[in-house]
Design an enzyme around this catalytic site. Structure first.
Site, PDB file in Angstrom:
ATOM      1  CG  HIS A 195      -5.921  -2.321   0.769  1.00  0.00           C
ATOM      2  ND1 HIS A 195      -5.431  -1.918  -0.458  1.00  0.00           N
ATOM      3  CD2 HIS A 195      -5.186  -1.660   1.703  1.00  0.00           C
ATOM      4  CE1 HIS A 195      -4.462  -1.036  -0.278  1.00  0.00           C
ATOM      5  NE2 HIS A 195      -4.287  -0.874   1.031  1.00  0.00           N
TER       6      HIS A 195
ATOM      7  CB  SER B 127      -0.964  -0.061   1.185  1.00  0.00           C
ATOM      8  OG  SER B 127      -2.023   0.862   1.027  1.00  0.00           O
TER       9      SER B 127
END
Length: 259
Positions: free
Chosen positions: A230, A97
Site C-alpha cells: 500500500h 490512499s
C-alpha cells in the site's frame, strides 16, 4: 515551513522548499492519519524544478487542537477554500490512499469553478465506483492500530509511544471514518488527465480496481504498477518522482503547470 506566493496563507497549505519562478505546481494530499510531513521528501527531491505544496488536514501536528473533518467532501472543500481563486497557475494534484479521493473531490470542485487541474495523480486507491462496507473506524483502538500497522504507513515508534498514540488516534479514526463512509455523489465526468499509480502487492486495491478510475474522466488516463504494497511510493520513491516529472514535462511548455 515556508510561506511563499500565498502558499502559507492558510493552515491547510504547506510549502517546504523554494521553487524557481514559472515551475510546475504540485499539490499533495496525504493518506488517512497522514500529515504534510509525509511529502517532505517529495518536495525536497522535486524542488526547485517543481513548486510542491502539501495539504495539512485538521486534527494533527500544528492543527492538533482542531476538530478533524467528518467527511472526504469536507476535506476537499477545506482545501478548495484555501486555494487562491485569483491564482491562474495550472495545478497538478497528487493524492495517496484517502488523499486520492480527497483529490478527486477537489478536482470536481475545481472543474465546477472553471479551474480544472492540469493532471490528477491517484495513488493507492480504487476508483469510487467500487463501494465496500468497511468498519475499521468502528473498532476499538487495538483494531485501528492493527490496520495501520498492517499497511506499514506509520512510524512504528509512534505506535509504541502511548502518549503520542493518544494524540494521533482521534485524527486517525476520523480519517478512517471519512474514507470508509465516502460515497461518490452523481456528477459529470471530469476532463482532467488521470495518472493512476498502485503497488502490485497492495492488499487494499488490485490493479483492476485501480483502473476503474478511468471511468471518472474523459481525459487521457494511464495506470502504472510498482513493486510493493500500500505504501509502495516510499519504497519506489525515485520511480514515482520520475513519473511525476515526466508527466509534468509533457503537459506543455514549462511543464504545463507553470504560471
Amino acid at each position: 515551513m515556508v510561506d511563499r506566493s500565498g502558499a502559507g496563507h492558510s493552515l491547510w497549505l504547506r510549502s517546504f522548499h523554494e521553487a524557481k519562478p514559472g515551475m510546475p505546481r504540485l499539490l499533495c494530499l496525504p493518506h488517512a492519519g497522514g500529515s504534510a510531513g509525509f511529502f517532505f521528501a517529495f518536495s525536497q527531491a522535486l524542488s526547485p524544478a517543481v513548486d510542491v505544496r502539501v495539504v495539512q488536514y485538521p486534527g494533527r501536528q500544528d492543527r492538533i487542537a482542531e476538530t478533524p473533518a467528518a467527511s472526504v467532501q469536507e476535506l476537499a472543500q477545506g482545501v478548495f477554500s484555501a486555494l487562491d481563486e485569483r491564482d491562474e497557475t495550472p495545478l497538478a494534484l497528487f493524492g495517496h490512499s484517502m488523499g486520492a479521493v480527497v483529490g478527486f473531490e477537489l478536482a470536481r470542485l475545481l472543474e465546477a469553478a472553471g479551474r480544472p487541474p492540469a493532471v490528477v495523480f491517484l495513488s493507492g486507491r480504487r476508483g469510487p465506483s467500487i463501494e465496500r462496507i468497511e468498519t475499521v473506524h468502528q473498532g476499538d483502538d487495538a483494531r485501528l492500530i492493527e490496520e495501520v500497522t498492517k499497511l506499514d504507513g506509520t512510524d512504528s515508534a509512534l505506535l509504541q509511544d502511548e502518549d503520542l498514540l493518544q494524540l494521533i488516534l482521534p485524527a486517525l479514526r476520523a480519517d478512517y471514518r471519512a474514507v470508509e463512509t465516502y460515497r461518490r455523489t452523481p456528477g459529470p465526468r471530469l476532463r482532467s488527465p488521470f495518472v493512476v499509480m498502485t503497488g502490485d502487492a497492495d492488499p487494499r486495491v488490485t490493479p483492476d480496481e485501480a483502473r476503474t478510475w478511468f471511468q471518472e474522466t474523459d481525459g487521457p488516463s494511464e495506470l502504472h504498477e510498482y513493486p510493493g504494497g500500500h505504501f509502495y511510493l516510499t519504497e519506489q520513491q525515485q520511480a514515482v518522482l520520475d513519473r511525476i516529472q515526466a508527466t509534468l514535462r509533457r503537459l506543455g511548455p514549462g511543464g504545463g503547470a507553470a504560471a
